[in-house]
Enzyme design. Structure first.
Site, PDB file in Angstrom:
ATOM      1  N   GLU A   1       0.833  -1.216   0.000  1.00  0.00           N
ATOM      2  CA  GLU A   1       0.000   0.000   0.000  1.00  0.00           C
ATOM      3  C   GLU A   1       0.863   1.258   0.000  1.00  0.00           C
ATOM      4  O   GLU A   1       0.614   2.193  -0.771  1.00  0.00           O
ATOM      5  CB  GLU A   1      -0.928   0.013   1.220  1.00  0.00           C
ATOM      6  CG  GLU A   1      -1.951  -1.118   1.288  1.00  0.00           C
ATOM      7  CD  GLU A   1      -2.893  -1.165   0.095  1.00  0.00           C
ATOM      8  OE1 GLU A   1      -3.031  -0.152  -0.625  1.00  0.00           O
ATOM      9  OE2 GLU A   1      -3.483  -2.229  -0.153  1.00  0.00           O
TER      10      GLU A   1
ATOM     11  N   ASN B   1       1.259   3.847  -3.137  1.00  0.00           N
ATOM     12  CA  ASN B   1       0.863   5.254  -2.988  1.00  0.00           C
ATOM     13  C   ASN B   1       1.949   6.207  -3.479  1.00  0.00           C
ATOM     14  O   ASN B   1       1.648   7.205  -4.150  1.00  0.00           O
ATOM     15  CB  ASN B   1       0.545   5.563  -1.526  1.00  0.00           C
ATOM     16  CG  ASN B   1      -0.874   5.172  -1.148  1.00  0.00           C
ATOM     17  OD1 ASN B   1      -1.658   4.753  -1.989  1.00  0.00           O
ATOM     18  ND2 ASN B   1      -1.186   5.299   0.121  1.00  0.00           N
TER      19      ASN B   1
ATOM     20  N   ARG C   1      -8.677   3.236  -8.180  1.00  0.00           N
ATOM     21  CA  ARG C   1      -8.317   3.163  -6.775  1.00  0.00           C
ATOM     22  C   ARG C   1      -9.591   3.153  -5.926  1.00  0.00           C
ATOM     23  O   ARG C   1     -10.636   3.622  -6.360  1.00  0.00           O
ATOM     24  CB  ARG C   1      -7.420   4.350  -6.361  1.00  0.00           C
ATOM     25  CG  ARG C   1      -6.305   4.618  -7.329  1.00  0.00           C
ATOM     26  CD  ARG C   1      -4.953   3.971  -6.999  1.00  0.00           C
ATOM     27  NE  ARG C   1      -4.921   2.736  -6.303  1.00  0.00           N
ATOM     28  CZ  ARG C   1      -4.357   1.623  -6.814  1.00  0.00           C
ATOM     29  NH1 ARG C   1      -3.845   1.580  -8.001  1.00  0.00           N
ATOM     30  NH2 ARG C   1      -4.300   0.547  -6.098  1.00  0.00           N
TER      31      ARG C   1
HETATM   32  N1  LIG Z   1       2.650   9.190  -1.122  1.00  0.00           N
HETATM   33  C1  LIG Z   1       1.612   9.992  -1.414  1.00  0.00           C
HETATM   34  N2  LIG Z   1       1.805  11.190  -2.054  1.00  0.00           N
HETATM   35  C2  LIG Z   1       0.761  12.007  -2.350  1.00  0.00           C
HETATM   36  N3  LIG Z   1      -0.522  11.732  -2.050  1.00  0.00           N
HETATM   37  C3  LIG Z   1      -0.794  10.565  -1.397  1.00  0.00           C
HETATM   38  C4  LIG Z   1       0.251   9.652  -1.048  1.00  0.00           C
HETATM   39  N4  LIG Z   1      -0.310   8.600  -0.409  1.00  0.00           N
HETATM   40  C5  LIG Z   1      -1.638   8.846  -0.365  1.00  0.00           C
HETATM   41  N5  LIG Z   1      -1.942  10.012  -0.954  1.00  0.00           N
HETATM   42  C6  LIG Z   1      -3.286  10.635  -1.058  1.00  0.00           C
HETATM   43  O1  LIG Z   1      -4.117  10.026  -0.081  1.00  0.00           O
HETATM   44  C7  LIG Z   1      -5.258   9.412  -0.713  1.00  0.00           C
HETATM   45  C8  LIG Z   1      -5.688   8.179   0.056  1.00  0.00           C
HETATM   46  O2  LIG Z   1      -4.686   7.159  -0.042  1.00  0.00           O
HETATM   47  P1  LIG Z   1      -5.154   5.630   0.121  1.00  0.00           P
HETATM   48  O3  LIG Z   1      -3.970   4.757  -0.074  1.00  0.00           O
HETATM   49  O4  LIG Z   1      -5.906   5.489   1.387  1.00  0.00           O
HETATM   50  O5  LIG Z   1      -6.209   5.422  -1.063  1.00  0.00           O
HETATM   51  P2  LIG Z   1      -5.921   5.334  -2.634  1.00  0.00           P
HETATM   52  O6  LIG Z   1      -4.476   5.134  -2.881  1.00  0.00           O
HETATM   53  O7  LIG Z   1      -6.541   6.509  -3.275  1.00  0.00           O
HETATM   54  O8  LIG Z   1      -6.730   4.017  -3.042  1.00  0.00           O
HETATM   55  P3  LIG Z   1      -6.247   2.499  -2.768  1.00  0.00           P
HETATM   56  O9  LIG Z   1      -5.081   2.548  -1.832  1.00  0.00           O
HETATM   57  O10 LIG Z   1      -7.434   1.837  -2.158  1.00  0.00           O
HETATM   58  O11 LIG Z   1      -5.898   1.946  -4.079  1.00  0.00           O
HETATM   59  C9  LIG Z   1      -4.836   9.190  -2.147  1.00  0.00           C
HETATM   60  O12 LIG Z   1      -5.924   9.105  -3.047  1.00  0.00           O
HETATM   61  C10 LIG Z   1      -3.951  10.407  -2.411  1.00  0.00           C
HETATM   62  O13 LIG Z   1      -4.738  11.552  -2.693  1.00  0.00           O
HETATM   63 MG   LIG Z   2      -3.403   3.684  -1.886  1.00  0.00          MG
END
Ligand SMILES: Nc1ncnc2c1ncn2[C@@H]1O[C@H](COP(=O)(O)OP(=O)(O)OP(=O)(O)O)[C@@H](O)[C@H]1O
Ligand SMILES: [Mg+2]
Lengths: 149, 106
Positions: free
Chosen positions: A52, A56, A110
């Site tokens: 995860e 990200n 996502r």
């Molecule tokens: N390393 C990062 N840099 C910039 N923004 C981030 C980062 N990690 C998370 N985010 C932001 O936080 C949000 C939520 O992250 P999360 O991992 O919970 O969900 P997701 O990545 O959108 O979906 P999923 O992990 O279920 O595929 C992301 O959609 C993004 O906007």
């Molecule tokens: Mg994610």
């Protein structure tokens, strides 16, 4: 009383934000924490959380570019693994909003469950981020090592 | 991932093999959607016995496939989900949306 942790071992890897490295990051962590003799369930939890955090950084942190991701894994006494995944990408403007289940800026590909999964599969999750500077995610999990079972 | 499949008695069984993550997710979803689109079976069973791992990328894959299949008026079920993927799917509440079956022997 707060537990005092001491570092027993550690490694750091740096790799470009290419999706082929997601599997590499999971495998590297799994091989390293084998020293703590985790159960299959614990191994699954840690591998999931790493996947995860690294995904990200690739998908959100470096959305339209390739940049470096640094992953540090520490083994701490007592029986704890700590993982730090850091990028120098776009950063998160509102961290508490980003942590909410189902919140995503990633569209239909996502589901907004990554942080929720990291939080529930690990014991603790700390996110530091600044827009334009990058994001670092620190997770810890205590392992019920076989020595004590 | 490798997508194994068989079509027998109106059931298309899709059997992805390997770890599912963001690296392969959209390509795998596309290939499975294409198989459904070409064969238009009345039932689709996603057999996950050969998928030991997924991260949250798998949530969007299952939901995407579910929407495609039910969009054609066909039925969709998931079978033989292993413990780690099931934990991820349950965290997202998929067990309340999709039909998960155990011990389907084919
Ligand atoms: N390393 C990062 N840099 C910039 N923004 C981030 C980062 N990690 C998370 N985010 C932001 O936080 C949000 C939520 O992250 P999360 O991992 O919970 O969900 P997701 O990545 O959108 O979906 P999923 O992990 O279920 O595929 C992301 O959609 C993004 O906007
Ligand atoms: Mg994610």
């Amino acid at each position: 009383m707060a537990v005092k942790y001491t570092e027993v071992n550690r490694f750091t890897v740096k790799f470009p934000s290419k999706s082929a490295n997601e599997g590499f990051a999971r495998a590297a962590v799994a091989a390293f924490i084998a020293q703590l003799d985790p159960t299959l369930d614990e191994l699954g939890d840690v591998r999931t959380a790493v996947s995860e955090a690294v995904t990200n950084a690739i998908v959100h942190g470096y959305k339209d570019a390739i940049g470096d991701i640094t992953m540090t894994v520490k083994l701490l006494e007592p029986d704890t693994v700590e993982i730090v995944v850091a990028d120098r990408g776009c950063g998160i403007p509102d961290i508490s909003r980003a942590r909410e289940p189902l919140f995503t800026t990633g569209g239909a590909e996502r589901s907004g469950m990554g942080f929720t999964i990291m939080e529930s599969f690990m014991d603790s999750l700390r996110i530091r981020s600044a827009p334009g500077k990058g994001t670092s995610v620190t997770m810890r999990k205590r392992l019920n090592t076989r020595r004590y079972r | 991932m490798k997508i194994n499949y068989t079509l027998t008695g109106g059931i298309l069984i899709l059997k992805p093999e390997g770890e599912l993550d963001h690296h392969c997710a959209m390509e795998d979803l596309g290939r499975m959607k294409e198989l459904v689109d070409v064969m238009l079976p009345p039932n689709v069973l996603l057999d996950l016995r050969d998928m030991p791992f997924t991260d949250s990328s798998g949530i969007a894959v299952l939901m995407g496939l579910y929407r495609t299949v039910t969009g054609f008026g066909s039925r969709f079920a998931v079978a033989n989900t292993r413990p780690q993927p099931m934990k991820v799917f349950k965290a997202a509440g998929l067990d309340r949306i999709l039909s998960f079956k155990e011990e389907v022997h084919i």
